[in-house]
Scaffold this motif. Sequence first.
Motif, short mmCIF file in Angstrom:
data_model
loop_
_atom_site.label_atom_id
_atom_site.label_comp_id
_atom_site.label_asym_id
_atom_site.label_seq_id
_atom_site.Cartn_x
_atom_site.Cartn_y
_atom_site.Cartn_z
N GLU A 142 34.42 37.60 38.64
CA GLU A 142 35.41 36.99 39.53
C GLU A 142 36.53 36.34 38.75
OE1 GLU A 142 35.67 33.90 43.30
OE2 GLU A 142 33.76 34.78 42.71
N ILE A 143 36.21 35.69 37.63
CA ILE A 143 37.26 35.08 36.80
C ILE A 143 38.22 36.14 36.29
CG2 ILE A 143 37.71 33.88 34.62
CD1 ILE A 143 35.21 32.30 35.04
N LEU A 144 37.69 37.28 35.87
CA LEU A 144 38.51 38.30 35.23
C LEU A 144 39.15 39.25 36.23
CD1 LEU A 144 36.19 39.16 32.21
CD2 LEU A 144 38.26 37.77 32.17
N ALA A 145 38.42 39.62 37.30
CA ALA A 145 38.89 40.69 38.17
C ALA A 145 39.08 40.27 39.61
CB ALA A 145 37.93 41.87 38.12
N GLY A 146 38.52 39.16 40.05
CA GLY A 146 38.66 38.76 41.44
C GLY A 146 37.38 39.00 42.22
N ARG A 147 37.52 39.32 43.50
CA ARG A 147 36.35 39.50 44.35
C ARG A 147 36.62 40.62 45.35
NH1 ARG A 147 37.48 33.61 46.87
NH2 ARG A 147 39.46 34.09 47.90
N VAL A 148 35.57 41.11 45.99
CA VAL A 148 35.69 42.15 46.99
C VAL A 148 35.94 41.50 48.35
CG1 VAL A 148 34.55 44.08 48.12
CG2 VAL A 148 34.19 43.67 45.69
N GLY A 149 37.03 41.91 48.99
CA GLY A 149 37.37 41.34 50.28
C GLY A 149 36.54 41.94 51.40
N ALA A 150 36.73 41.42 52.59
CA ALA A 150 35.97 41.89 53.75
C ALA A 150 36.25 43.35 54.07
CB ALA A 150 36.28 41.01 54.95
N ASP A 151 37.46 43.84 53.72
CA ASP A 151 37.79 45.24 54.00
C ASP A 151 37.41 46.17 52.86
OD1 ASP A 151 39.61 44.43 52.13
OD2 ASP A 151 41.36 45.29 53.14
N GLY A 152 36.77 45.63 51.80
CA GLY A 152 36.33 46.46 50.69
C GLY A 152 37.32 46.58 49.55
N SER A 153 38.50 45.99 49.66
CA SER A 153 39.50 46.05 48.59
C SER A 153 39.35 44.84 47.69
CB SER A 153 40.91 46.11 49.17
OG SER A 153 41.16 44.97 49.97
N ARG A 154 39.81 44.98 46.46
CA ARG A 154 39.70 43.89 45.48
C ARG A 154 40.79 42.87 45.72
NH1 ARG A 154 41.80 42.76 40.45
NH2 ARG A 154 43.02 44.68 40.50
N GLU A 155 40.40 41.61 45.67
CA GLU A 155 41.33 40.51 45.84
C GLU A 155 41.39 39.71 44.55
OE1 GLU A 155 39.81 38.23 49.06
OE2 GLU A 155 40.49 39.64 50.61
N PRO A 156 42.46 39.88 43.74
CA PRO A 156 42.58 39.08 42.52
C PRO A 156 42.70 37.60 42.86
CG PRO A 156 44.13 40.92 42.52
CD PRO A 156 43.57 40.82 43.90
N VAL A 157 42.06 36.76 42.09
CA VAL A 157 42.15 35.31 42.29
C VAL A 157 42.56 34.69 40.98
CG1 VAL A 157 40.48 35.19 44.15
CG2 VAL A 157 39.68 35.03 41.80
N ALA A 158 43.27 33.56 41.05
CA ALA A 158 43.71 32.84 39.86
C ALA A 158 42.77 31.69 39.58
CB ALA A 158 45.13 32.32 40.04
N ALA A 159 42.73 31.28 38.30
CA ALA A 159 41.82 30.21 37.88
C ALA A 159 42.24 28.87 38.44
CB ALA A 159 41.75 30.15 36.36
N SER A 160 43.50 28.67 38.75
CA SER A 160 43.97 27.41 39.34
C SER A 160 45.32 27.66 39.98
CB SER A 160 44.08 26.31 38.28
OG SER A 160 45.21 26.54 37.46
N SER A 161 45.79 26.67 40.70
CA SER A 161 47.09 26.81 41.37
C SER A 161 48.24 26.67 40.39
CB SER A 161 47.22 25.77 42.48
OG SER A 161 47.10 24.46 41.91
N ASP A 162 47.95 26.31 39.15
CA ASP A 162 49.01 26.07 38.17
C ASP A 162 49.37 27.29 37.37
OD1 ASP A 162 49.02 23.41 38.94
OD2 ASP A 162 47.43 22.91 37.51
N VAL A 163 48.66 28.39 37.55
CA VAL A 163 48.95 29.60 36.79
C VAL A 163 49.41 30.69 37.73
CG1 VAL A 163 47.31 29.00 34.99
CG2 VAL A 163 46.55 30.34 36.94
N GLU A 164 49.74 31.84 37.15
CA GLU A 164 50.22 32.94 37.96
C GLU A 164 49.20 33.33 39.02
OE1 GLU A 164 52.18 36.10 35.52
OE2 GLU A 164 51.42 34.89 33.88
N LYS A 165 49.69 33.87 40.12
CA LYS A 165 48.80 34.22 41.22
C LYS A 165 47.79 35.31 40.86
CE LYS A 165 49.95 31.37 44.46
NZ LYS A 165 48.96 30.40 44.94
N PRO A 166 48.19 36.38 40.15
CA PRO A 166 47.20 37.43 39.88
C PRO A 166 46.04 36.90 39.05
CG PRO A 166 49.42 38.20 39.42
CD PRO A 166 49.51 36.73 39.63
N GLY A 167 44.91 37.62 39.15
CA GLY A 167 43.76 37.27 38.33
C GLY A 167 44.01 37.57 36.87
N ALA A 168 43.04 37.27 36.03
CA ALA A 168 43.24 37.37 34.58
C ALA A 168 43.61 38.79 34.17
CB ALA A 168 41.98 36.90 33.86
N LEU A 169 42.86 39.78 34.64
CA LEU A 169 43.15 41.16 34.26
C LEU A 169 44.49 41.63 34.81
CD1 LEU A 169 39.67 42.91 34.66
CD2 LEU A 169 40.96 42.63 32.54
#
Length: 945
Positions: free
Chosen positions: A661-688
Amino acid sequence: GGVGLGPPKTPYGVRSGLLRGDDDAVSGGTGGGGAAPSGAGAVGVAGPSQYANLTDFLAAHQNSVISRILTEQRASCEADAERAVERRMLDDFKGMRRRWLERRGLWSRGSGAGAGTAGVAGSLTAASGGPSSSSAGILKTGAAARGGTSSGKASAAPLSLESAVRHATAVAEHNRRLRAQAGISSSEATKALLADLKQAAAQDRSELQSSTGRYGANDAGAAAGYGIALDLLGHVLLPPGGAQGMKGAGKDELAADRALGALQHLSEQFRQHVTDRVQRAALSGRSSASAANVGSGLASDAAAYVSLELGAPSSSAAPSVTAVWRALYTCLRCGDARAALDAVAAVPAAYTASFGLDANVRSAVTGLARYQASVQVPGKTGGAGTLWEAARINLGGGASVGASATLAGAVPDQVREALSDALRAANSGPASGNAPPSDPHRTACLGLLSLRGSPLPSPGGSSASSSPAPSAFSGEVNRTVEDYLHSALWFSVHSPSPTWCASSVSALGDMIRRWGPDHFEDDLNPSGGWSYALPLLVAQGFGSALNYAARVGGEGGTMRCCHLALLAECAGTECSNLAVGEGEGAEGRQDGAELVAALLSAHARNVQPSYPDAALEYLANFPEDAAGASHAPMPKKVGGRVSRAARRRVVCLLAESRAFEILAGRVGADGSREPVAASSDVEKPGALDRHFSRGEVSALLSEAAEISEREGRPADAAELLALSGRYVALVSLLNRELASAAVAARGTGAAESDAMLRELERRRAFWRDAAGRFHAAHLGPGTSGRSRVPSLLESQGGAGGAKAAVRALELNLGLVDYFELVRTDRYGEALGLLDNMGLVPRDDSEVGGAAEAYRTLDGTIKTCFRRVVEAAVECLYREYEGLKARRGAGVGAMGALGGRDAAAAVEQRLAELRARARAAVAFAGRIDPSGDTGRAVQRMEAYMV
C-alpha cells in the motif's frame, strides 16, 4: 630532497577542530618554532605590558570575560532553540506517519503483510495465516558487513533513523526536480542536491552536539568528516560562480579542473581558520594592531594571525623575518596572490634586502596577482577571489594550453630560475655574509614560486629545469595533512599540461593508498574512516575513498557514501580512482557505476524495513549496468527517466518489503488500483506513481508477483496481481491455490501428521475465503456495472477466455466445499453439490457428454479430478452401505413410508446408487487412458452388491 616525504600523522580536519572538537588543537599550521601566548594572554587578553596600570589590565580582563560569556550564552540559546524546533518537526513528522500507518493498517517492521483492502487484497491479508515477512534477503550491515577494520578503530553506531529521513527527503526532492524540470542542467541539479545534503548534514551535527550518551566520539567524527566531504565535492564537482564548467572536456582536463577545485577547498578551509582565529582573538580582547600596516582583508588577517601564532607583542614596530615570510606563506596557502602582494608591499623597504624579499620574489608574486585579477568571475567584480578560481574559469573557457600552463606562464621562466637558485642556496647550509637568514617559510615560499621542491615526484621531470629539485618543505610548514595536500596539488596544477597534472594527482592517490589508513587515522579521535577517505577524495581516489568509508562506517557510513556517490553521479563524475595508463590502484578497479549501484542497494536495504518508500527514492537513481566498461561516463537520468537496472531493483523491493500500500496503493471497490500518498504534504500519487506511468507500475507489480510466487509466497503474488490489474493471472493463481488446497486427507493420529493437516486446513480456509471474497465483490450476482474486473478479464483474455476463467474459479470454489463435505462425512450433501456442478455423470446416458465436457475443463481442475471421481464413488458407496444398514434394521430409507412401499423405495434407491457408480466407473475409463482411476473406483463399485 623532499621527494616522497609522507604527510604528517595529523588527522584531516583537526586544525579547524572539526574532528577533535578543539579549535586550537593544532595551532596555526603555518609553521612551528613560535611559543604559544603566555601569561595573561593565555586566558584571552593581552599581557599587562600593554596597559598603563594594573587597574586598566583588570578592567580589560573583566570586560573580555563578560563579553565571552555573553557571546557563548547567546550562541548556546540560539542552538537550543534551533534544536527544539528541529525536534518538534521530527516528532510531528514521525507522529503523522505513525497515525497514517495505524489508520491504513500498513506493514511495518516485523509485522508481516499489511491490512486488508477492498476485494482480494482484503481477503488475502485479513485471513489468518498469510505468509510472514522474511528478512533472509536483507544485506547485513554494520560490523558483520565490514569484515573487520584497522586495529584500534572505534566501531560505528547503527543508522540514525532521523538522519535517514532527512537524507531521504533530500533525495526525494532531487528526484522531484529531475521529473519536474526536464531541461535542468547537471550543475544546477548538483548544486540543489548539494545544498539539501549540507542542510541534512548540519542537522545531524546539531543533533549529535545536543545528545548526551546516545552517540560516541566516532559518530561525531564521522558526521564532521561527512560535512567536510560535502564541501570538498562541492568545490570539485561544481564550476566556480556562474561559469559554464567543463562541457566537452577530455578526461585529463577534467582531472585538472577537479584538482583546482580541491585546492579551492583547501584554501578556503584554511582561510576560514585564519579569519576565525583572528576574530576570536579580537572578541576576547587580544590586540591585532600589527595588522594595521597592511590595511584590511586577508593580508591584514594574515599579519594578525601570524602575530598570534608567534605570540609576539602587537606593539612591536620592527617586523621579523619569520613574521614576514609566514604572512606571505599564509596568503599563498589561502590561494590569494593579491593578498600576498599586499603582504609583500607592506614590508618596509629597509628590510626587504635583509629578509630576502628581492625583486624576483616581488616579480613572481606580482605576476600571480595580475593573473588572478585579470580573470572575471561571473556574478563578481574585481577579478577572481583565488588563483584556483581564475585557473578553473580559464580552463572551462576552452584555453588550448590548459589552466596548468597558464598558471606557470604567469611568472617568467627567468624569474623562476632565479628563485630556484635562491632555494638551492637556502638549502645548502647556514646563512653567511649578506645572505638572508634561513627560515622554513621562506624556503616554502621560494619552492611554491619557483615550482621546485614538490613533495611528489614529477611525472616527467621538472617543468623549468633538469636540475635536481631541492627540498622546499619541512615538517614545520606542512604540519597537517591539508598542508601537505595543498603543497602537492600546487605543483600538480602548475604542470606543463593537463595530462601531466592528471598523472601527478594520480601518483598522489597511489601514494596515499600505499601509506594506508593507519597513517591517517587517530585512535584517540576516531573519524569513522574519513581521516583516510578525505585525502583520497582530494587526490580524486573516489572509488577507494567511498569503499573504505562505507566499509568501516557501518550503516551510517554507507548512508553518507551513498549520498556522496549520488552527488558525483548527478555531476557526471565517475566514482572510481583517477588513473593514467596503468596507475590505477587495486581498490579503484571496481567500475564507478558498480560502486554507485552497490552503495544505493546497500543503503536502500538498510532503510527498507522502516521506510520502503525512501528505499524507492534511492533505487530510482540506480545506474544502468556498466556492461564491463571500466571508465565509461556515468549514465544519468534524463528528465527523471528511471534506468532498466533500477526497475529490476524496484521489483525486488516490492517483493521483499511487502509494503504494497505504501508503494503502490490499494485496490478500490471497482477493482482498479488507487494510488495513495504517505501524507497530505507530499504529491498526491503513491510512491511508485511518482516515478513510473500507470502502465509501468502495473508491469512492475506483475513482475514482483512472479518473484513472490516463485519464492513460495502466493498470497503476496495475489495481492500484487490485484494491484496490477492483471486479473486473468490473478484468477489463474487463485485456481491453482484452490486446487492444491482442495483435497484434504484425513488425520492418522500421529502428531506430525496432524500438524501437517492443520497447516493444510489453514491454507484451505485462507484461499477459500480469499477467492470467495474476490468472486462475491467482482464476479458474483449484482456486481455487473460497478466492477471493472469482468471487462478487464475480457480485454486481457478474450470473451471466451474470461468466461472459462470465471467458470474454473466457480468450479474450484465448489470443489473446495465438496471435499470439505466429504471429509466431514456429509455424503448426501456432497453428491448434491457435485450434481449441481455437473462434473460426474449420474447415469450411463450422461457419460459421453461428461467426458466431452471434461476435455474443456481448466487444467487446475483436471489435476485433482481423479480424486473428485474417487470421492464421488466413495460417497455413493457410503450412502449405499448406510441405506442397506438401515434397511436391515427395519428403518425406512425414504421417509415415513411403511410396508412394501418403503421396501420398494429402498430398493429403487439402492439401484440408483449402483447405476451411478457404474456410470462413474465408465466415465473414469473414458477420461483416464491409463486406467488408474477406473481401477480405483471399480474396486469400490464392486462392493456395492
